[in-house]
Structure formats: structure tokens, C-alpha cells
Design an enzyme around this catalytic site. Structure first.
Site, mmCIF file in Angstrom:
data_model
loop_
_atom_site.group_PDB
_atom_site.id
_atom_site.type_symbol
_atom_site.label_atom_id
_atom_site.label_comp_id
_atom_site.label_asym_id
_atom_site.label_seq_id
_atom_site.Cartn_x
_atom_site.Cartn_y
_atom_site.Cartn_z
ATOM 1 N N PRO A 2 0.810 -1.218 0.000
ATOM 2 C CA PRO A 2 0.000 0.000 0.000
ATOM 3 C C PRO A 2 0.846 1.272 0.000
ATOM 4 O O PRO A 2 1.693 1.465 0.870
ATOM 5 C CB PRO A 2 -0.802 -0.107 1.300
ATOM 6 C CG PRO A 2 -0.646 -1.516 1.764
ATOM 7 C CD PRO A 2 0.641 -1.995 1.213
ATOM 8 N N GLU A 3 0.613 2.095 -0.999
ATOM 9 C CA GLU A 3 1.232 3.417 -1.074
ATOM 10 C C GLU A 3 0.110 4.440 -0.911
ATOM 11 O O GLU A 3 -1.013 4.052 -0.591
ATOM 12 C CB GLU A 3 1.977 3.579 -2.407
ATOM 13 C CG GLU A 3 2.978 2.446 -2.626
ATOM 14 C CD GLU A 3 3.728 2.518 -3.952
ATOM 15 O OE1 GLU A 3 3.877 3.610 -4.507
ATOM 16 O OE2 GLU A 3 4.157 1.454 -4.436
ATOM 17 N N HIS A 94 -3.889 -15.093 9.577
ATOM 18 C CA HIS A 94 -3.103 -13.873 9.794
ATOM 19 C C HIS A 94 -3.939 -12.694 10.270
ATOM 20 O O HIS A 94 -3.567 -11.544 10.058
ATOM 21 C CB HIS A 94 -2.326 -13.470 8.544
ATOM 22 C CG HIS A 94 -1.485 -14.562 7.969
ATOM 23 N ND1 HIS A 94 -0.428 -15.119 8.654
ATOM 24 C CD2 HIS A 94 -1.556 -15.206 6.788
ATOM 25 C CE1 HIS A 94 0.114 -16.064 7.914
ATOM 26 N NE2 HIS A 94 -0.551 -16.146 6.772
ATOM 27 N N ARG A 113 2.742 -10.676 6.653
ATOM 28 C CA ARG A 113 4.153 -10.566 7.033
ATOM 29 C C ARG A 113 4.393 -9.899 8.374
ATOM 30 O O ARG A 113 5.545 -9.720 8.784
ATOM 31 C CB ARG A 113 4.911 -9.879 5.904
ATOM 32 C CG ARG A 113 4.866 -10.772 4.664
ATOM 33 C CD ARG A 113 5.528 -10.160 3.496
ATOM 34 N NE ARG A 113 6.937 -10.008 3.710
ATOM 35 C CZ ARG A 113 7.735 -9.465 2.821
ATOM 36 N NH1 ARG A 113 7.252 -9.024 1.677
ATOM 37 N NH2 ARG A 113 9.006 -9.352 3.068
ATOM 38 N N ARG A 156 20.234 18.383 -3.317
ATOM 39 C CA ARG A 156 20.471 16.988 -2.947
ATOM 40 C C ARG A 156 21.589 16.378 -3.789
ATOM 41 O O ARG A 156 21.718 16.664 -4.957
ATOM 42 C CB ARG A 156 19.190 16.169 -3.143
ATOM 43 C CG ARG A 156 18.012 16.696 -2.368
ATOM 44 C CD ARG A 156 18.091 16.269 -0.916
ATOM 45 N NE ARG A 156 16.901 16.683 -0.188
ATOM 46 C CZ ARG A 156 16.326 15.981 0.771
ATOM 47 N NH1 ARG A 156 16.829 14.824 1.123
ATOM 48 N NH2 ARG A 156 15.261 16.422 1.379
#
Length: 276
Positions: A2-3, A94, A113, A156
Site C-alpha cells: 500500500p502506497e 493472519h 508478514r 540533494r
DNA sequence: CCCGGCGCCTGAGGGC
DNA sequence: TGCCCTCAGGCGCCGG
């Protein structure tokens, strides 16, 4: 994985169901997912609270606002799911936390996970929480301007791909949307940020906004694990141009999409359209 | 400042 | 109807 678009979709889908519901009990099958406070205190504090009408999101963090000035902060990391379902739904493998609601339904947190985490804290302390405190601007916020990107890139010394993944630089991009944004801007992932031309920075700014907005519009990208707050898959995977497409033809030039490691992460790109 | 690497985890997929 | 190994990547942390 998920982003921002996936997390936003989860928040929007949960919002319409949870508003006004009270948490009547909590089953904590995997106490380690509770980061703060201690698990026993967590349960004690959250029971009796109701979800507010307005939930929130910051970067990839889900903000479930509750009565009494509390917020449940959830991060799904790689394989976490937060799903509203009828109590009779068989417990999926899970399943680590089950919130019982006063309408007889459940809000369940599952995570293959076990990387996902949640915290309960006063709403007015959320912005100071570690992980949230140092987040960069939201890509869809007015503060994320072309000028911001130009100014930051100039100072940067790093390559552009790792920079896009740096949550303290921009909040919410992960590996999928970073690769898609770079492809659409025709920028090679290994280019030094400081060496992009003004035109390239402008293109990248535009492509980041477009790809994030597109992801939200299509309710996220589902490869395997991601589903929204109602258990539904997204469809943006059908619109990806490079991610997970190694060896497949580039939609622009027909040459083969390649995969390299940049900053330890897979980066999918077109070697012809995104020149070094 | 910036980078690389590790640990956390499970399951999918490839090679044999 | 196997077994072993690698890898997927978000984030915190550590060391150089």
C-alpha cells in the site's frame, strides 16, 4: 504494497461505514502489532470510543479519529489489510486484531508478514509521532509545487529514485508509483537529482501528481495483497507502464522494459525512453 | 549529509 | 503431494 493511493482508498472506504460506530471489544491475537501504548492499556483505552465522521491520512499512515480526542494510527507496511466486515465472516488466516463494533460488525486487521503497526494516541499528538513528524509534503497538496521540487533537487546529492522513496522528502510514494512517475517523465532512476534540467523537474512534478491521482481514481493497485476497507481490489495495475513489466514492450517505443537495482530496490524502466 | 546493509516476516516462484 | 533458496519492499536502525 500500500502506497498513498491505496491508503487513501482504504480511508475513504472505511469512512462511510465506521462513522458513529462504537468499539465494544478488541481481540488482540498478535500483541506486537500494537506499538503504543502497552497492549493491555491499548484495549482498555479504545473500548467505548466511537469513530468520528471524518477519518484521515498522512503519507501512508491511516488516521482513524475517535471520540475523546483519540486517534488510532495504522500503517499497513507491505501486506497489511484493514477491512470492515460482518462478524460472521470466517476469520482469515493472519488476522491479528479484531475490533468489535456496536452494530455487530467487525473491523479487522490482517497482515501476512506482520510488518504493519498501530498506535493509539491523542489526536493532537499525531503530527508529532515518530514516522509522521518528519514526513515531506503530500503530493496532492498545494505545498507540493514545481518550485519545491526544483529547489530540493538542486541541493540533494542523491539519485532521483531513492529520493522519491524518501518519505521525509515527499510523503506517500512507494516503489510502484515512483517507477511510474519516472517513466512518465522520461527520467532514468539513477540520474542525480541535482542534475535534472528544469524541464525534467517540471515533467516529474506533473507525472507524480498524475500518477498518484490516477492511482486514487482507480482505487489503488492490487497485485496480491492489497484490498480496500471493504475487501475490494483496485484496478490501477492495468494502467502501469513499467512496474512489474520486465521483458514486456514499452508502451511508448516497443523496446523491452528492464529491471535494475537502485538503492537496493527493484527499478523498472525503459532504457530507451529513460536515458541516463 | 548520505549511503549501504540488516532485521523484521511469509509465501510465491524458480531451479533441480 | 518435493526441497531449498531467493526475493518481494516499508521502515527503523546502525555503522562508515
Amino acid at each position: 504494497m500500500p502506497e498513498l493511493p491505496e491508503v487513501e482508498t482504504v480511508v475513504r472506504s472505511l469512512e462511510q461505514h465506521l462513522a458513529g460506530l462504537e468499539i465494544t471489544a478488541v481481540d488482540l491475537h498478535m500483541p506486537k502489532v500494537i506499538r503504543h501504548p502497552r497492549p493491555e492499556i491499548f484495549t482498555e483505552e479504545i473500548v467505548g470510543k466511537q469513530f468520528l465522521k471524518k477519518l484521515g491520512r498522512r503519507g501512508k499512515y491511516i488516521l482513524l479519529n475517535l471520540t475523546d480526542g483519540l486517534t488510532l494510527v495504522v500503517h499497513l507496511r507491505m501486506t497489511g489489510r484493514l477491512v470492515y466486515c460482518v462478524a460472521e465472516t470466517p476469520l482469515e488466516k493472519h488476522t491479528h486484531v479484531v475490533f468489535h463494533l456496536n452494530n455487530g460488525q467487525h473491523l479487522r486487521f490482517t497482515d501476512i508478514r506482520q510488518f504493519g503497526r498501530m498506535s493509539l494516541l491523542p489526536t493532537n499528538q499525531v503530527s508529532e509521532m515518530s514516522g509522521i513528524k518528519d514526513l515531506g509534503p503530500e503530493p496532492l497538496d498545494t505545498s507540493f509545487t514545481r518550485e519545491f521540487l526544483k529547489k530540493e533537487f538542486r541541493r540533494r546529492r542523491t539519485r532521483v529514485k531513492p529520493l522519491l522513496l524518501d518519505q521525509s522528502f515527499i510523503a506517500g510514494l512507494g516503489n510502484i508509483y515512483a517507477d511510474e512517475a519516472l517513466f512518465r517523465a522520461k527520467v532514468h532512476p539513477e540520474r542525480l537529482a541535482a542534475e535534472l534540467s528544469p524541464r525534467e523537474v517540471a515533467a516529474l512534478h506533473k507525472s507524480i501528481v498524475e500518477v498518484i491521482a490516477g492511482g486514487i481514481k482507480h482505487r489503488g493497485t492490487t497485485f496480491r495483497d492489497y484490498v480496500d476497507g471493504e475487501g475490494r481490489s483496485g484496478s490501477f495495475q492495468h494502467h502501469l507502464k513499467v512496474y512489474n513489466r520486465e521483458g514486456l514492450p514499452c508502451s511508448n517505443c516497443g523496446k523491452s522494459i528492464e529491471r535494475i537495482k537502485v538503492g537496493g530496490r527493484s527499478s523498472y524502466y525503459c532504457p530507451y525512453c529513460q536515458k541516463k
